[in-house]
Design an enzyme around this catalytic site. Structure first.
Site, mmCIF file in Angstrom:
data_model
loop_
_atom_site.group_PDB
_atom_site.id
_atom_site.type_symbol
_atom_site.label_atom_id
_atom_site.label_comp_id
_atom_site.label_asym_id
_atom_site.label_seq_id
_atom_site.Cartn_x
_atom_site.Cartn_y
_atom_site.Cartn_z
ATOM 1 N N ASP A 35 0.865 -1.181 0.000
ATOM 2 C CA ASP A 35 0.000 0.000 0.000
ATOM 3 C C ASP A 35 0.896 1.224 0.000
ATOM 4 O O ASP A 35 2.129 1.105 0.070
ATOM 5 C CB ASP A 35 -0.965 -0.022 1.213
ATOM 6 C CG ASP A 35 -2.293 0.693 0.922
ATOM 7 O OD1 ASP A 35 -2.242 1.906 0.609
ATOM 8 O OD2 ASP A 35 -3.344 0.059 1.009
ATOM 9 N N LEU A 122 -8.918 -5.748 -9.874
ATOM 10 C CA LEU A 122 -10.233 -5.663 -9.226
ATOM 11 C C LEU A 122 -10.782 -4.237 -9.245
ATOM 12 O O LEU A 122 -11.991 -4.018 -9.278
ATOM 13 C CB LEU A 122 -10.141 -6.132 -7.764
ATOM 14 C CG LEU A 122 -11.506 -6.244 -7.054
ATOM 15 C CD1 LEU A 122 -12.206 -7.541 -7.444
ATOM 16 C CD2 LEU A 122 -11.373 -6.160 -5.542
ATOM 17 N N HIS A 179 -18.996 -4.974 -15.957
ATOM 18 C CA HIS A 179 -19.362 -5.045 -14.529
ATOM 19 C C HIS A 179 -20.154 -3.789 -14.159
ATOM 20 O O HIS A 179 -19.676 -2.921 -13.426
ATOM 21 C CB HIS A 179 -18.082 -5.166 -13.706
ATOM 22 C CG HIS A 179 -18.319 -5.364 -12.235
ATOM 23 N ND1 HIS A 179 -19.136 -6.339 -11.731
ATOM 24 C CD2 HIS A 179 -17.805 -4.706 -11.162
ATOM 25 C CE1 HIS A 179 -19.119 -6.270 -10.407
ATOM 26 N NE2 HIS A 179 -18.332 -5.282 -10.039
#
Ligand SMILES: NC(=O)c1ccc[n+]([C@@H]2O[C@H](COP(=O)([O-])OP(=O)(O)OC[C@H]3O[C@@H](n4cnc5c(N)ncnc54)[C@H](O)[C@@H]3O)[C@@H](O)[C@H]2O)c1
Ligand SMILES: O=C(O)C[C@H](O)C(=O)O
Length: 311
Positions: A35, A122, A179
């Site tokens: 991160d 994602l 999506h």
């Protein structure tokens, strides 16, 4: 040197941390959680906390948290969940500008240290973000894959199993397209224990299940109030990663780069694929009715509209 597989998860938020923990529990490999640098170092903290669950749950996996991409070197699979998630009242497409910048910077680092890896994206809006990572990485299309269909299909399967009061294990389905709220659940290719759903569920109930599947992400966003789904998305990522890491040749829906398949060109879209050691090993083309083709074209138009915003 360790012979274990290596999995990097970029973005140690809800989906990233959950995916890392699930992958560790399945002993898919050693895990690097990445991160941005933060003063208190929550990424290191989450990784250590997960590692300390190993003796209790009985898994062997080294898990580290870092902001240094050098630690990700030679990953077999890289999962990208970095960026921002939507809140109630927002659409996934509202995230495009912020998350495109994140995809570009993250991809540069990933590719620098793991030039032979397979990337699963994602981050939303995921069809356009997968395209961004593909372009930025310079990787072959087989090694840049997006996640949506496993999740959307899992939602459909959950609702069908609840409707019929049957095991989710016996319900199969397929969701095609982008999506977004006009994704295309393919009822005609969906079964419970091998029996076509159309023989088991009245048409109006099936239509309600399809509608609920299409807006399944928004349903969770509204319930959570301050973020989006993460348990089922993380489980979906891990199913795809496992198929690749173990060369399982699973038939799973993936967001794949189309070059003529289903009549579309130069676009990333959710389609049935075979996932194995080489990433997307095959795109399976199904026969569609005129109605299904029209629904898929509508979904493609939505994806293209988001792609037009890309810089
Ligand atoms: N495709 C799907 O089916 C699906 C499902 C669920 C969530 N999502 C998307 O996944 C993304 C992540 O969701 P979440 O719930 O985990 O969000 P989150 O806010 O909990 O976590 C995102 C993490 O990314 C980190 N991050 C931001 N910029 C970064 C950078 N440049 N480098 C590394 N890390 C960075 C943040 O610090 C944060 O920890 C969102 O875009 C969400 O919409 C997609
Ligand atoms: O709905 C979202 O914003 C997150 C994700 O795409 C989902 O479907 O749960």
């Amino acid at each position: 040197m360790s012979k274990r597989k290596k999995i990097t998860v970029v973005g140690a938020g809800f989906t990233g941390a959950t995916a890392a923990f699930l992958a560790a529990q399945k002993e898919l490999g050693d895990i690097v959680l990445v991160d941005i640098p933060q003063a208190e170092n929550p990424t290191k903290g989450k990784a250590l906390d997960m590692a300390e669950a190993g003796p209790v749950l009985g898994f062997d996996a080294n898990i580290i948290g870092t902001s240094d991409y050098a630690e990700t070197a030679d990953s077999d699979v890289v999962i990208i969940t970095a960026g921002i998630a939507r809140k109630p009242g927002m659409s996934r497409d509202d995230l495009v500008q912020t998350n495109q910048k994140v995809m570009k910077s993250v991809t540069k680092e990933v590719v620098k240290y793991s030039p032979n890896t397979t990337i699963i994206v994602l981050t939303n809006p995921v069809d356009a973000m997968t395209y961004t990572v593909y372009k930025e990485s310079g990787f072959p299309k087989e090694r840049v894959i997006g996640q949506s269909g496993v999740l959307d299909t899992a939602r459909f399967r959950t609702f069908v199993a609840q409707e019929l009061n049957l095991s989710v294990k016996d319900v199969t389905g397929f969701v095609l397209g982008g999506h977004g709220d006009d994704m295309v659940p393919l009822v005609r290719y969906s079964y419970a224990g091998g029996i076509p759903l159309e023989k088991l569920i009245p048409q109006d109930r099936l239509e309600a299940i399809v509608a609920r599947t299409r807006t399944g992400g928004g349903e969770i966003v509204n319930l959570l109030g301050n973020g989006s789904a993460y348990y089922a998305p993380a489980a979906s990522l891990v199913e795809m990663a496992e198929a690749i890491l173990k060369d399982q040749r699973r038939v799973l829906p993936s967001i794949a780069y189309l070059e003529g398949e289903y009549g579309f060109e130069g676009i990333y879209l959710g389609v049935p694929t075979v996932l194995g050691a080489n990433g997307i090993e095959q795109i399976i083309e199904l026969d569609l009715t005129e109605g299904e083709k029209a629904a898929l074209s509508k979904s493609v138009e939505s994806v293209k509209a988001v792609m037009q915003v890309l810089q």
